[in-house]
Write a protein that holds these residues in place. Sequence first.
Motif, PDB file in Angstrom:
ATOM      1  N   GLN A 106      -5.501   0.575  -9.554  1.00  0.00           N
ATOM      2  CA  GLN A 106      -4.479   0.197 -10.528  1.00  0.00           C
ATOM      3  C   GLN A 106      -3.343   1.215 -10.550  1.00  0.00           C
ATOM      4  OE1 GLN A 106      -6.819  -0.477 -14.198  1.00  0.00           O
ATOM      5  NE2 GLN A 106      -8.522  -0.785 -12.789  1.00  0.00           N
ATOM      6  N   TRP A 109      -1.229   1.159  -7.228  1.00  0.00           N
ATOM      7  CA  TRP A 109      -0.250   0.070  -7.177  1.00  0.00           C
ATOM      8  C   TRP A 109       0.958   0.389  -8.043  1.00  0.00           C
ATOM      9  CZ3 TRP A 109       1.106  -3.321  -3.941  1.00  0.00           C
ATOM     10  CH2 TRP A 109       0.200  -4.036  -3.165  1.00  0.00           C
ATOM     11  N   ARG A 110       0.745   0.978  -9.212  1.00  0.00           N
ATOM     12  CA  ARG A 110       1.885   1.341 -10.066  1.00  0.00           C
ATOM     13  C   ARG A 110       2.781   2.359  -9.364  1.00  0.00           C
ATOM     14  NH1 ARG A 110      -2.056   0.972 -14.253  1.00  0.00           N
ATOM     15  NH2 ARG A 110      -2.490   3.202 -14.084  1.00  0.00           N
ATOM     16  N   TYR A 111       2.147   3.343  -8.706  1.00  0.00           N
ATOM     17  CA  TYR A 111       2.917   4.358  -7.995  1.00  0.00           C
ATOM     18  C   TYR A 111       3.674   3.733  -6.820  1.00  0.00           C
ATOM     19  CZ  TYR A 111       3.974   8.576  -5.317  1.00  0.00           C
ATOM     20  OH  TYR A 111       4.620   9.561  -4.612  1.00  0.00           O
ATOM     21  N   GLN A 113       4.703   0.635  -6.549  1.00  0.00           N
ATOM     22  CA  GLN A 113       5.796  -0.177  -7.073  1.00  0.00           C
ATOM     23  C   GLN A 113       6.986   0.695  -7.472  1.00  0.00           C
ATOM     24  OE1 GLN A 113       3.783  -2.307 -10.171  1.00  0.00           O
ATOM     25  NE2 GLN A 113       2.844  -3.762  -8.764  1.00  0.00           N
ATOM     26  N   ARG A 234      -2.098  -8.540 -11.207  1.00  0.00           N
ATOM     27  CA  ARG A 234      -1.163  -7.434 -11.391  1.00  0.00           C
ATOM     28  C   ARG A 234       0.113  -7.955 -12.042  1.00  0.00           C
ATOM     29  NH1 ARG A 234       1.236  -5.218  -7.303  1.00  0.00           N
ATOM     30  NH2 ARG A 234       0.689  -6.721  -5.697  1.00  0.00           N
TER      31      ARG A 234
END
Length: 238
Positions: A106, A109-111, A113, A234
């Motif tokens: 999780q 993926w944030r990093y 993006q 997501r």
Amino acid sequence: MPIKRFVALLALILMSFSAHSKVYQCTDANGAVVFQGTPCAQEAQETELYKAKQGKFGFHPSWFVSPRVGGAVARCTDTGCVCKDNTYAYQQNLNTRLLNAMSSLQGSWRYYQMMFDRYIKVQKNGKASGLKKSLDDAACRVAVNQKTIELYYQEVSDSIINEHEMASSAVNRINDQCRQPNETGWTNSDRAKAWVKCRDRNRKAHNQANRLKREYSGYYFSLMQERKKLFSPRSQAR
């Protein structure tokens, strides 16, 4: 175009991509919408349409797509993973290894993006080369977590659930063997004395069973918490 013809055309388009795992809805600068089986051009607005409601292990497939930019492929062994020029060492405990990957997926993926947004922004100014390595590294983090979950989820999650159930059953079984009397003035009764002897005789086993129950309850509830998050899509898909 009449709405019935549009719906029929859309159905035919989606059926034509049934062999693909993903379908993309692309909207260009002029507002034209195109459905295709490959990612949209960078200048087009992209919406990824998933054929399956659930992916591997019941998780939403949006967590397990490959990042669009970075071309990351993780190759893993029992000791760790390699992706591009990066090496990622595994923790020895398999439970921790899996739970860390589920949680880190999780965050990775944030990093990714965040780095992707910065990369696209500066790319328009022709200054993206400095960010490409950071974007590749971010893509590798995603790929390593995905691969780790793919390799270990089934075996380790089954083990965590089974061990949690066995430890809970062991505690209940010992408690049933030594059931405390529920009576007034029972201190000197035969039932009370028998309970004290049973409790003392099983104290070591009871403590050990409780310790295992606490240990596997921690793994179990962490697994349930992280699994619940991965069941949902997501917020962004790139």
